[in-house]
Design a protein around this motif. Sequence first.
Motif, mmCIF file in Angstrom:
data_model
loop_
_atom_site.group_PDB
_atom_site.id
_atom_site.type_symbol
_atom_site.label_atom_id
_atom_site.label_comp_id
_atom_site.label_asym_id
_atom_site.label_seq_id
_atom_site.Cartn_x
_atom_site.Cartn_y
_atom_site.Cartn_z
ATOM 1 N N LEU A 66 0.831 -1.207 0.000
ATOM 2 C CA LEU A 66 0.000 0.000 0.000
ATOM 3 C C LEU A 66 0.866 1.258 0.000
ATOM 4 O O LEU A 66 0.607 2.201 -0.764
ATOM 5 N N GLU A 67 1.902 1.281 0.828
ATOM 6 C CA GLU A 67 2.791 2.444 0.887
ATOM 7 C C GLU A 67 3.527 2.639 -0.427
ATOM 8 O O GLU A 67 3.707 3.783 -0.898
ATOM 9 N N ALA A 68 3.945 1.550 -1.051
ATOM 10 C CA ALA A 68 4.634 1.646 -2.335
ATOM 11 C C ALA A 68 3.725 2.256 -3.398
ATOM 12 O O ALA A 68 4.156 3.118 -4.184
ATOM 13 N N MET A 69 2.464 1.831 -3.429
ATOM 14 C CA MET A 69 1.519 2.367 -4.408
ATOM 15 C C MET A 69 1.229 3.844 -4.151
ATOM 16 O O MET A 69 1.073 4.634 -5.089
ATOM 17 N N LYS A 70 1.178 4.237 -2.873
ATOM 18 C CA LYS A 70 0.985 5.650 -2.546
ATOM 19 C C LYS A 70 2.125 6.484 -3.108
ATOM 20 O O LYS A 70 1.916 7.536 -3.714
ATOM 21 N N ARG A 71 3.350 6.032 -2.894
ATOM 22 C CA ARG A 71 4.524 6.794 -3.341
ATOM 23 C C ARG A 71 4.648 6.821 -4.853
ATOM 24 O O ARG A 71 5.230 7.753 -5.411
ATOM 25 N N LEU A 72 4.102 5.805 -5.502
ATOM 26 C CA LEU A 72 4.132 5.766 -6.963
ATOM 27 C C LEU A 72 3.031 6.634 -7.568
ATOM 28 O O LEU A 72 2.925 6.743 -8.792
ATOM 29 N N GLY A 73 2.220 7.216 -6.694
ATOM 30 C CA GLY A 73 1.166 8.106 -7.162
ATOM 31 C C GLY A 73 -0.037 7.400 -7.759
ATOM 32 O O GLY A 73 -0.813 8.006 -8.510
ATOM 33 N N GLN A 74 -0.223 6.124 -7.398
ATOM 34 C CA GLN A 74 -1.359 5.365 -7.910
ATOM 35 C C GLN A 74 -2.625 5.702 -7.120
ATOM 36 O O GLN A 74 -2.603 5.782 -5.889
ATOM 37 N N ASN A 75 -3.719 5.881 -7.833
ATOM 38 C CA ASN A 75 -4.977 6.257 -7.180
ATOM 39 C C ASN A 75 -5.758 5.055 -6.672
ATOM 40 O O ASN A 75 -6.517 5.177 -5.709
ATOM 41 N N GLU A 76 -5.592 3.905 -7.329
ATOM 42 C CA GLU A 76 -6.346 2.718 -6.944
ATOM 43 C C GLU A 76 -5.390 1.546 -6.726
ATOM 44 O O GLU A 76 -4.272 1.518 -7.255
#
Length: 279
Positions: free
Chosen positions: A65-75
């Motif tokens: 989840l943290e990795a996806m947040k930092r990658l700027g992913q919305n979903e």
Amino acid sequence: MGKLIAGTTTLPVAEIEVPQDRLRTVAEAKVKGLMEVIGIFGFTTPIEVRRAKGRFVLIDGAHRLEAMKRLGQNEIAVRAFDMSAQDARGREIAANLVAGMTPLQDAVFLAAWQSYYEERHPETRQGSAGAIARHGLQGNNCSFAELVASNRSVTPRQIRKATAAVRRLSSDELRILDGSPRPVPLDAIEKIGKIADADERATVVLRLASGQAKNVAAARRALGVERGVKAPPKDTLQEDLEALNKAWSRAGAIVRRRFVAANLDELRRLIADAEASDE
């Protein structure tokens, strides 16, 4: 134990709540590694969440989840469940135990699993052999302890002793140890858990985690010296020098000459080395 919510396969990243009491802290190195992998292969493993009063709470997958947040992913891809907070904690514990972690995290999660199982089967808290056998606590804990022990190349008994020690530590102490640059070994966890004095234990934890002490014994020894309880550690080289000086001062002229004659070559070499170091 929880029911999978059909049709919920993705959720907005911003809407997933991360509980504050998670047992495992997010490791920076693992997040960065996942960001690189996701960048190459895409997101392949859904995280797990549970529905609670109209919101979704994370069960397993904090690093993803943290990795996806930092990658700027919305979903993010999810597996969503209807389950209690208690069962969600049990699912989080079991998933991490199977995956394997640092020695400290292994012990923390084993201790949490024991607490979780006791909550589901209160009668096992008495330690009754019959109750433990009936409800599978002994077999379950043993299987996890054996799994962790095989991963660590240690004995299940060592794992169980470290787990018992973890249950005596505070959440702050565990958090500090978990943040140590070097993984805290099992024997250190066990020794820390045996320190009855809370102030002493807290100081030992800080010094060990910060690298000020190389092990628990060194941290306790230094603290004892500061408190005036223990004598400072002996400097054996200084003691040998003082003994040699004392013997030389007591010796008469004849004995000194004989000593110089017997050790003349060694003394000349030492004098030359000393003169060279002064240049």
